[in-house]
Design a protein around this motif. Sequence first.
Motif, PDB file in Angstrom:
ATOM      1  N   VAL A 101      42.399  43.547  42.078  1.00 27.22           N
ATOM      2  CA  VAL A 101      42.236  42.434  43.015  1.00 27.22           C
ATOM      3  C   VAL A 101      43.129  41.266  42.566  1.00 27.22           C
ATOM      4  N   GLN A 102      43.066  40.978  41.269  1.00 30.49           N
ATOM      5  CA  GLN A 102      43.870  39.884  40.698  1.00 30.49           C
ATOM      6  C   GLN A 102      45.359  40.118  40.887  1.00 30.49           C
ATOM      7  N   ASN A 103      45.811  41.326  40.503  1.00 32.92           N
ATOM      8  CA  ASN A 103      47.244  41.618  40.593  1.00 32.92           C
ATOM      9  C   ASN A 103      47.722  41.643  42.040  1.00 32.92           C
ATOM     10  N   ALA A 104      46.892  42.186  42.920  1.00 32.30           N
ATOM     11  CA  ALA A 104      47.289  42.223  44.337  1.00 32.30           C
ATOM     12  C   ALA A 104      47.406  40.811  44.890  1.00 32.30           C
ATOM     13  N   SER A 105      46.507  39.926  44.465  1.00 33.31           N
ATOM     14  CA  SER A 105      46.547  38.570  45.023  1.00 33.31           C
ATOM     15  C   SER A 105      47.731  37.788  44.462  1.00 33.31           C
ATOM     16  N   ARG A 106      48.283  38.248  43.344  1.00 29.67           N
ATOM     17  CA  ARG A 106      49.521  37.659  42.823  1.00 29.67           C
ATOM     18  C   ARG A 106      50.750  38.271  43.489  1.00 29.67           C
ATOM     19  N   GLY A 107      50.484  39.202  44.433  1.00 28.17           N
ATOM     20  CA  GLY A 107      51.597  39.794  45.169  1.00 28.17           C
ATOM     21  C   GLY A 107      52.178  41.039  44.533  1.00 28.17           C
ATOM     22  N   VAL A 117      36.173  38.939  43.092  1.00 28.85           N
ATOM     23  CA  VAL A 117      36.807  38.114  44.126  1.00 28.85           C
ATOM     24  C   VAL A 117      36.484  36.640  43.828  1.00 28.85           C
ATOM     25  N   GLU A 118      37.520  35.869  43.532  1.00 29.89           N
ATOM     26  CA  GLU A 118      37.301  34.494  43.063  1.00 29.89           C
ATOM     27  C   GLU A 118      37.665  33.422  44.077  1.00 29.89           C
ATOM     28  N   THR A 119      38.468  33.765  45.065  1.00 29.06           N
ATOM     29  CA  THR A 119      38.929  32.746  46.019  1.00 29.06           C
ATOM     30  C   THR A 119      38.788  33.241  47.453  1.00 29.06           C
ATOM     31  N   GLU A 120      38.860  32.272  48.378  1.00 32.34           N
ATOM     32  CA  GLU A 120      38.799  32.622  49.792  1.00 32.34           C
ATOM     33  C   GLU A 120      39.986  33.514  50.161  1.00 32.34           C
ATOM     34  N   ALA A 121      41.151  33.208  49.580  1.00 29.66           N
ATOM     35  CA  ALA A 121      42.350  34.011  49.869  1.00 29.66           C
ATOM     36  C   ALA A 121      42.146  35.462  49.432  1.00 29.66           C
ATOM     37  N   GLU A 122      41.532  35.641  48.256  1.00 23.91           N
ATOM     38  CA  GLU A 122      41.265  37.011  47.788  1.00 23.91           C
ATOM     39  C   GLU A 122      40.258  37.711  48.686  1.00 23.91           C
ATOM     40  N   HIS A 123      39.273  36.949  49.154  1.00 21.08           N
ATOM     41  CA  HIS A 123      38.305  37.537  50.069  1.00 21.08           C
ATOM     42  C   HIS A 123      38.994  38.039  51.329  1.00 21.08           C
ATOM     43  N   GLN A 180      32.213  41.248  45.693  1.00 20.95           N
ATOM     44  CA  GLN A 180      31.409  40.675  44.620  1.00 20.95           C
ATOM     45  C   GLN A 180      32.340  39.788  43.824  1.00 20.95           C
ATOM     46  N   GLY A 181      31.878  38.614  43.460  1.00 18.70           N
ATOM     47  CA  GLY A 181      32.738  37.760  42.650  1.00 18.70           C
ATOM     48  C   GLY A 181      32.311  36.311  42.683  1.00 18.70           C
ATOM     49  N   TYR A 182      32.945  35.504  41.841  1.00 14.73           N
ATOM     50  CA  TYR A 182      32.576  34.098  41.697  1.00 14.73           C
ATOM     51  C   TYR A 182      32.729  33.321  43.001  1.00 14.73           C
ATOM     52  N   TYR A 183      33.616  33.787  43.909  1.00 17.79           N
ATOM     53  CA  TYR A 183      33.771  33.092  45.183  1.00 17.79           C
ATOM     54  C   TYR A 183      32.437  33.029  45.926  1.00 17.79           C
TER      55      TYR A 183
END
Length: 280
Positions: free
Chosen positions: A203-209, A236-242, A254-257
Motif C-alpha cells: 500500500v505504501q509503495n503503491a501510494s508513492r507511485g 491505509v494512513e491517508t485519504e489518498a491511500e483509501h 484497515q489503517g490509521y486513516y
Amino acid sequence: RSKDAGGGVVHAYEPQLHAQAEERRLLEMALRQALEKGEMHIAYQPVVDAETGNLGGFEALLRWQSTEFGAVSPVKFIPLAEEARLIAPIGAWVLRTACLEAARWPGHVRVAVNVSPDQLQNPHFVTTVASALANSGLSPERLELEVTESVFMHEGLGATKVLERVLDLGVRLSLDDFGTGYSSLGYLSRTRFSTIKIDRSFVQNASRGEREAVAIIRAVVALADSLGMATTAEGVETEAEHRMVQGFGCTKVQGYYFSRPLPVAEARALVQKRYDSRAA
Ligand code: C2E
Ligand code: MG
Ligand code: MG
Ligand code: MG
C-alpha cells in the motif's frame, strides 16, 4: 578499514552483544510472568468496508505493558514468545479473551485473532479454539483467524490439516501480510481463506507511485476475486491511500486513516453507536 582496526572493532562490539543477550534474557523472564501479572491486554483495530466505510469487525492486537520494560511492541515480544515456546499459552489467552470481549458486543461484528505458525503445529489448537467459542458463546462465524504464508512453509501439510479442522468449526480464515512470505501459491487452492490481507508495504509503495507495487496489488485483487475471496488493504494512513485501494477494488480497509487500535471500551462504544444508529 585496516586489519588492525578490524581487530579492535570485534573487541568493541563484544560488550554490546553481551548486553543484548542479557536484555533478551530479562525480557524473556518478564514475558514468562506477564499473563499472571495481568500485564497483557488486547487493542482492537476497526476493519471497514472499502465502499461504504461500514464497520465490519476488529483485529485483536496484543499489547504488553511491562512493569519493568514499559510498553513492549508485539513486533519484539511475539518472536521472543515464539522462540521461548510461550506462544501457545499466550495465544490461547488472546483467543479466550478476544472471544469473551467480542461476545459482549451487539450485532454481528467480527473479531480477527492472529495465530502463530507454532500454534498450528499442535493438534490441541483445535480444542483451544472450540473452548474459546464455547466459553464465550461467540458464534463461530464471528471469529476469524489470521495466519501468514510462513505457516505453509514450516510444516507443510501438518498445519493444513489443523486449519481444515478449525474451518470445520465454522470459523473463518484470513491470510495475513500477503506477499511478504514465500511464493508458492499452491496452498491457496488447498485451504479455504475468506480474505487475503495485502501487506502495508505494498500500500505504501503503491501510494508513492511504485509501479511494481501497483501491479502486485492489482494481481492479488484479481486472484482473490477469482477464488471468491475478499481483500483487505492493511495500513491505509491517508485519504489518498483509501481512494487508491478503493480504485484497485479492495473490499476492506484497515489503517490509521480510519482508526488506530482501540482499548476494548472504545471498541465496544463504537460498535454500540453503529448498532443504535441502525436500530433507530
Ligand atoms: P499484523 O497482524 O499485520 O497487524 C497489523 C499491524 O499493523 C499492527 O501492528 C497494527 O497496529 C499496525 N497498523 C495498522 N494500521 C496501521 C497504519 O495505518 N500504519 C502503520 N504504520 N501501522 C498500522 P502491531 O499491533 O504492532 O502488531 C504487529 C504484529 O504483531 C502483527 O502484525 C502480528 O503479526 C503480531 N501480533 C499482534 N498481536 C498478536 C497476537 O495476539 N498473536 C500473534 N501471534 N501475533 C500478534
Ligand atoms: Mg494480523
Ligand atoms: Mg497484517
Ligand atoms: Mg502486516
